[in-house]
Design a protein around this motif. Structure first.
Motif, PDB file in Angstrom:
ATOM      1  N   SER A   9      19.014  -2.196   7.165  1.00 11.78           N
ATOM      2  CA  SER A   9      18.787  -0.766   7.295  1.00 11.78           C
ATOM      3  C   SER A   9      17.430  -0.487   7.930  1.00 11.78           C
ATOM      4  CB  SER A   9      18.852  -0.117   5.901  1.00 11.78           C
ATOM      5  OG  SER A   9      18.432   1.220   5.970  1.00 11.78           O
ATOM      6  N   ASN A  10      17.379   0.602   8.733  1.00  5.55           N
ATOM      7  CA  ASN A  10      16.116   1.031   9.320  1.00  5.55           C
ATOM      8  C   ASN A  10      15.337   1.958   8.403  1.00  5.55           C
ATOM      9  OD1 ASN A  10      16.479  -0.384  11.767  1.00  5.55           O
ATOM     10  ND2 ASN A  10      17.832   1.240  12.544  1.00  5.55           N
ATOM     11  N   THR A  11      15.938   2.299   7.253  1.00  6.08           N
ATOM     12  CA  THR A  11      15.289   3.185   6.300  1.00  6.08           C
ATOM     13  C   THR A  11      14.069   2.519   5.688  1.00  6.08           C
ATOM     14  OG1 THR A  11      17.412   4.198   5.736  1.00  6.08           O
ATOM     15  CG2 THR A  11      15.605   4.524   4.185  1.00  6.08           C
ATOM     16  N   LYS A  12      12.955   3.261   5.654  1.00  2.70           N
ATOM     17  CA  LYS A  12      11.770   2.781   4.967  1.00  2.70           C
ATOM     18  C   LYS A  12      11.568   3.626   3.714  1.00  2.70           C
ATOM     19  CE  LYS A  12       8.977   0.427   8.400  1.00  2.70           C
ATOM     20  NZ  LYS A  12       7.588   0.225   8.916  1.00  2.70           N
ATOM     21  N   HIS A  13      11.408   2.963   2.599  1.00  6.55           N
ATOM     22  CA  HIS A  13      11.276   3.653   1.320  1.00  6.55           C
ATOM     23  C   HIS A  13       9.797   3.871   1.017  1.00  6.55           C
ATOM     24  CE1 HIS A  13      15.560   2.970   0.602  1.00  6.55           C
ATOM     25  NE2 HIS A  13      15.362   1.743   1.052  1.00  6.55           N
ATOM     26  N   SER A  14       9.418   5.113   0.750  1.00  8.35           N
ATOM     27  CA  SER A  14       8.012   5.470   0.565  1.00  8.35           C
ATOM     28  C   SER A  14       7.554   5.174  -0.860  1.00  8.35           C
ATOM     29  CB  SER A  14       7.800   6.952   0.877  1.00  8.35           C
ATOM     30  OG  SER A  14       8.597   7.758   0.027  1.00  8.35           O
ATOM     31  N   VAL A  15       6.412   4.512  -0.963  1.00 10.12           N
ATOM     32  CA  VAL A  15       5.865   4.066  -2.247  1.00 10.12           C
ATOM     33  C   VAL A  15       4.444   4.595  -2.412  1.00 10.12           C
ATOM     34  CG1 VAL A  15       5.219   2.053  -3.641  1.00 10.12           C
ATOM     35  CG2 VAL A  15       7.218   1.939  -2.148  1.00 10.12           C
ATOM     36  N   VAL A  16       4.136   5.056  -3.614  1.00 11.62           N
ATOM     37  CA  VAL A  16       2.751   5.343  -3.984  1.00 11.62           C
ATOM     38  C   VAL A  16       2.325   4.336  -5.041  1.00 11.62           C
ATOM     39  CG1 VAL A  16       1.206   6.946  -5.173  1.00 11.62           C
ATOM     40  CG2 VAL A  16       2.740   7.780  -3.397  1.00 11.62           C
ATOM     41  N   ILE A  17       1.201   3.695  -4.795  1.00 15.45           N
ATOM     42  CA  ILE A  17       0.664   2.699  -5.724  1.00 15.45           C
ATOM     43  C   ILE A  17      -0.247   3.407  -6.720  1.00 15.45           C
ATOM     44  CG2 ILE A  17      -0.724   0.602  -5.955  1.00 15.45           C
ATOM     45  CD1 ILE A  17       0.025  -0.018  -3.008  1.00 15.45           C
ATOM     46  N   VAL A  18       0.075   3.323  -7.992  1.00 17.57           N
ATOM     47  CA  VAL A  18      -0.740   3.929  -9.042  1.00 17.57           C
ATOM     48  C   VAL A  18      -1.526   2.820  -9.730  1.00 17.57           C
ATOM     49  CG1 VAL A  18      -0.718   5.262 -11.189  1.00 17.57           C
ATOM     50  CG2 VAL A  18       0.900   5.804  -9.351  1.00 17.57           C
ATOM     51  N   GLY A  19      -2.837   2.854  -9.558  1.00 20.30           N
ATOM     52  CA  GLY A  19      -3.714   1.778 -10.025  1.00 20.30           C
ATOM     53  C   GLY A  19      -4.089   0.912  -8.836  1.00 20.30           C
ATOM     54  N   TYR A  20      -5.211   1.235  -8.192  1.00 22.72           N
ATOM     55  CA  TYR A  20      -5.582   0.523  -6.966  1.00 22.72           C
ATOM     56  C   TYR A  20      -6.710  -0.476  -7.240  1.00 22.72           C
ATOM     57  CZ  TYR A  20      -6.068  -0.341  -1.987  1.00 22.72           C
ATOM     58  OH  TYR A  20      -6.095  -0.936  -0.752  1.00 22.72           O
ATOM     59  N   GLU A  33       7.147   1.304   2.600  1.00 21.44           N
ATOM     60  CA  GLU A  33       5.851   1.644   3.185  1.00 21.44           C
ATOM     61  C   GLU A  33       4.999   2.385   2.161  1.00 21.44           C
ATOM     62  OE1 GLU A  33       6.388   4.136   6.542  1.00 21.44           O
ATOM     63  OE2 GLU A  33       7.590   5.636   5.479  1.00 21.44           O
ATOM     64  N   VAL A  34       3.692   2.178   2.248  1.00 18.77           N
ATOM     65  CA  VAL A  34       2.764   2.823   1.327  1.00 18.77           C
ATOM     66  C   VAL A  34       2.492   4.241   1.804  1.00 18.77           C
ATOM     67  CG1 VAL A  34       0.485   2.742   0.266  1.00 18.77           C
ATOM     68  CG2 VAL A  34       1.700   0.606   0.757  1.00 18.77           C
ATOM     69  N   LYS A  35       2.927   5.200   0.989  1.00 17.36           N
ATOM     70  CA  LYS A  35       2.673   6.608   1.279  1.00 17.36           C
ATOM     71  C   LYS A  35       1.242   6.986   0.901  1.00 17.36           C
ATOM     72  CE  LYS A  35       3.848  11.079   1.726  1.00 17.36           C
ATOM     73  NZ  LYS A  35       4.290  11.701   2.996  1.00 17.36           N
ATOM     74  N   GLY A  36       0.716   6.309  -0.140  1.00 16.03           N
ATOM     75  CA  GLY A  36      -0.630   6.583  -0.612  1.00 16.03           C
ATOM     76  C   GLY A  36      -0.864   5.888  -1.933  1.00 16.03           C
ATOM     77  N   THR A  37      -1.989   6.200  -2.559  1.00 14.97           N
ATOM     78  CA  THR A  37      -2.336   5.583  -3.847  1.00 14.97           C
ATOM     79  C   THR A  37      -2.926   6.645  -4.769  1.00 14.97           C
ATOM     80  OG1 THR A  37      -4.659   5.030  -3.390  1.00 14.97           O
ATOM     81  CG2 THR A  37      -2.976   3.481  -2.582  1.00 14.97           C
ATOM     82  N   TYR A  38      -2.977   6.266  -6.053  1.00 18.45           N
ATOM     83  CA  TYR A  38      -3.720   7.090  -7.003  1.00 18.45           C
ATOM     84  C   TYR A  38      -4.401   6.174  -8.009  1.00 18.45           C
ATOM     85  CZ  TYR A  38      -5.103   9.886 -10.930  1.00 18.45           C
ATOM     86  OH  TYR A  38      -5.851  10.444 -11.930  1.00 18.45           O
ATOM     87  N   ASP A  39      -5.657   6.469  -8.290  1.00 21.96           N
ATOM     88  CA  ASP A  39      -6.407   5.753  -9.311  1.00 21.96           C
ATOM     89  C   ASP A  39      -7.348   6.743  -9.992  1.00 21.96           C
ATOM     90  OD1 ASP A  39      -7.082   2.443  -9.700  1.00 21.96           O
ATOM     91  OD2 ASP A  39      -8.500   3.882 -10.585  1.00 21.96           O
ATOM     92  N   VAL A  40      -7.576   6.526 -11.285  1.00 27.01           N
ATOM     93  CA  VAL A  40      -8.461   7.434 -12.030  1.00 27.01           C
ATOM     94  C   VAL A  40      -9.918   7.271 -11.619  1.00 27.01           C
ATOM     95  CG1 VAL A  40      -6.922   7.582 -14.022  1.00 27.01           C
ATOM     96  CG2 VAL A  40      -8.666   5.772 -13.934  1.00 27.01           C
TER      97      VAL A  40
END
Length: 359
Positions: free
Chosen positions: A2-13, A31-38
């Motif tokens: 598949s050519n579909t790319k699934h968007s991921v956000v990493i929580v805890g960088y 693919e990495v959409k972005g990240t979040y960390d406290v």
């Protein structure tokens, strides 16, 4: 594919979160959409790596373009973050150990089932070549039927990091490294565990274990010794296995090792007595050169897909998970049994939730 790319956000960088970023970039299916960390410094590190940083976890959950939340935080918050993400309509990849208790994991699975979302645990050591060599020897009976399997990781650097020293955060080496080695055993040996005994080490004075030894007995007759040590200035082999036709050793992750098997083309050759200390022994004398064959380790078999390829296939309905939640549950049950056996100095039984692989 598949050519579909699934968007991921990493929580805890942190260390693992940034490592996931590299893995995902190499994969192509996600693919990495972005990240979040406290922590602000980690949000800045994310931006430096080219990943946008969300200002809050709520912002991640409210972003409809985010398909998957990957949790790489300290262990104590895995459950709450995963449940929030699942209820917000996100699929979840969670670092190991997925939770600190069996009951917490059951709660997570129930929410995933109710939401109709995928919850998959990143047990990445299933792809280690040393493990895959032993798994292949087990399946193909390279040295006969394996009946004793010893799996160890040794170091002399103590418990790493900061929160891994603290019990409330899910620290300790049983939850850190032990979960990997136990997961490998559960996947490799298709048999119910009938008992476990263990010893936990607290040599370094932390409130959590700095190592452990566990002996697992399986219904099919296999005995497995699993050991993690952080005070070992001399290390023992990563793997030592015995079969009905010989033995094998893998020294370390460089895959240095060998097999020694019985030479069935010659008859039984009586060993010659040797001097051992102040006495003689025939029992412990080495076999004659013609009685055995020394060989190289087999090439490790390759799994059909990587973790992230498999995860993408699961999302697209093309495959079953390589890391199944039923297997994760068995490992968590085993971890609780190891803690209990270590605390009580007793053999623990009746803890396994095993179901035959054919089911």
């Amino acid at each position: 594919m598949s050519n579909t790319k699934h968007s991921v956000v990493i929580v805890g960088y942190g260390g693992m979160g940034s490592y996931h970023g590299h893995l995902i970039t190499e994969n192509g299916r996600v693919e990495v959409k972005g990240t979040y960390d406290v922590l602000e410094e980690r949000r800045e590190a994310s931006k430096q790596a080219g990943y946008p940083a969300y200002d809050s976890f709520e912002a991640v959950l409210n972003d409809s373009s985010v398909e998957v939340v990957l949790i790489a935080t300290p262990n104590d918050v895995h459950k709450d973050l995963a449940i929030q993400a699942l209820q917000a309509g996100k699929h979840v990849i969670c670092e190991k150990p997925v939770t600190m208790s069996v009951s917490d994991f059951k709660d997570m699975v129930a929410v995933a089932d109710q939401a109709g979302k995928v919850l998959m645990v990143h047990q990445n050591r299933r792809w280690d070549e040393d493990f895959l060599i032993v798994k292949q020897m087990y399946n193909e009976r390279t040295i006969g039927d394996l009946f004793q399997i010893e799996s160890r990781v040794h170091g002399a650097n103590g418990i790493p990091g900061d929160w891994r020293h603290i019990k409330q955060y899910g620290g300790g080496m049983l939850l850190d490294w032990g979960v990997h080695l136990l997961d490998q055993m559960v996947e490799m040996i298709d048999s119910k565990m009938t008992s476990v005994r263990s010893r936990l080490s607290f040599i370094l004075g932390d409130e959590v274990d700095d190592g452990f030894e566990a002996v697992l007995q399986f219904e099919n007759g296999v005995t497995a010794l699993v050991e993690v040590g952080t005070t070992n200035y001399i290390t023992l082999p990563r793997w030592y296995v015995k079969g009905t036709e010989g033995a094998a050793v893998i020294e370390d992750w460089s895959l240095t090792g060998r097999t020694v098997t019985r030479n069935n083309e010659v008859g039984k050759i009586e060993p010659k007595p040797i001097r051992a200390g102040v006495g003689l022994t025939k029992t412990m004398a080495p076999p004659s050169e013609e009685a055995t064959i020394t060989g190289v380790l087999p090439e490790p078999f390759q799994r059909s897909s990587s973790f992230y390829d498999n995860f993408a296939d699961v999302l697209e309905g093309k495959a079953d998970p390589i890391v199944k939640n039923a297997e994760v549950l068995r490992v968590l049950n085993l971890i609780e049994a190891i803690f209990k056996a270590g605390e009580t100095n007793e053999v623990v039984k009746d803890f396994d939730t095993y179901e035959p692989a054919s089911k």
